[in-house]
Scaffold this active site. Structure first.
Site: not given
Ligand code: DGL
Length: 266
Positions: A13-14, A45-46, A76-78, A187, A189
């Site tokens: 993930d970021s 990342y978003g 991570c969705n992004t 997201c 997070h």
């Protein structure tokens, strides 16, 4: 390339968000050895371009392949909307699990016909997300809410601070005003904010995230390819492109285990 079932599963993930997915994977598949990269040096990342995120995905995937990982999870969705297609093209034989906001289950769960989506700007602006809405939410009202600034606050590990409370309140209010009875945490997070969110929204509102579904999809892929671990898991290994000391401090809060953290330089 043949892979050994006791090779590790790679997750990235970021930042710390993917730990919400890592927990689900660890609960469902406790025998799997796990590797985790937190790309904290490039967060959020978003707010980055898809091209930048695609490049980060490739750099991190190459690192994991060098570590001998048998499968990859984009926690991570992004990163998924920006990079999963390229990764699947580059590594056709590697099991890769991506994730996307849970529009389908939310559309099935809503009674009011209005669902809310909290996600990053990058996810909400992507063609992949638009396609998801066309496919599963044509008959319902979807209220989308980008949440700039939230990820950076979650990265501090102080999940109940007045600053985070104020910012989140501002993002949730439009969803409540629109009559959402189901809110998607789009997201990785955001599941860490569930206790705070629960204080802000009526108990009747359903919160949906995708970590459990990702773990089950990983289980399916490993089973199909006869790659489920047979032995016991090795301790989880972490790398971060940010400050390892920061990550070491936050790990016991969000993962509740003390494991090794090293620098990820690239
Ligand atoms: N946790 C990530 C996601 O699921 C991205 C957060 C960010 O870096 O903006 O979308």
């Amino acid at each position: 390339m043949a892979r050994d079932s006791d090779a590790p599963v790679a997750v990235f993930d970021s930042g710390v968000g993917g730990l919400s997915v890592l927990s689900e994977i660890h609960s469902l598949l406790p025998n799997e050895s796990l590797l985790y990269v937190a790309d904290c040096g490039h967060i959020p990342y978003g707010e980055k371009t898809p091209e930048f995120i695609r490049q980060r995905c490739v750099v991190i995937a190459e690192f994991f392949r060098a570590q001998g990982a048998k499968a990859l999870v984009l926690a991570c969705n992004t990163a998924t909307v920006a990079g999963v297609a390229e990764l699947r093209e580059r590594y056709p034989d590697w099991p890769i699990v991506g994730m996307e906001p849970a529009v389908k289950p939310a559309a099935a769960a809503t009674h009011s016909g209005v669902i809310g989506v909290l996600a990053t700007t990058g996810t909400l602006q992507s063609a992949k997300f638009a396609a998801l809405l066309d496919r599963f939410a044509a008959d319902i009202q979807v209220v989308t809410q980008p949440c700039p600034g939230l990820v950076e606050l979650i990265e501090t590990g102080d999940l109940l601070s007045p600053t985070i409370r104020n910012l989140l309140q501002g993002y949730v209010e439009p969803l409540l005003a629109a009559g959402c009875d189901t809110i998607i945490l789009g997201c990785t997070h955001y599941p860490f904010l569930k206790p705070l969110l629960r204080e802000m929204i009526p108990a009747s509102i359903t919160l949906i995230d995708t970590g459990g579904a990702v773990a089950r999809q990983l289980q399916r892929l490993l089973t199909q390819r006869e790659l489920l671990a047979q032995g016991h898991a090795q301790p989880t290994q972490f790398w971060t492109s940010g400050d390892p000391d920061n990550f070491r401090n936050i790990l016991p809060i969000l993962w509740k285990k003390s494991d090794s953290v090293r620098s990820f330089v690239s």
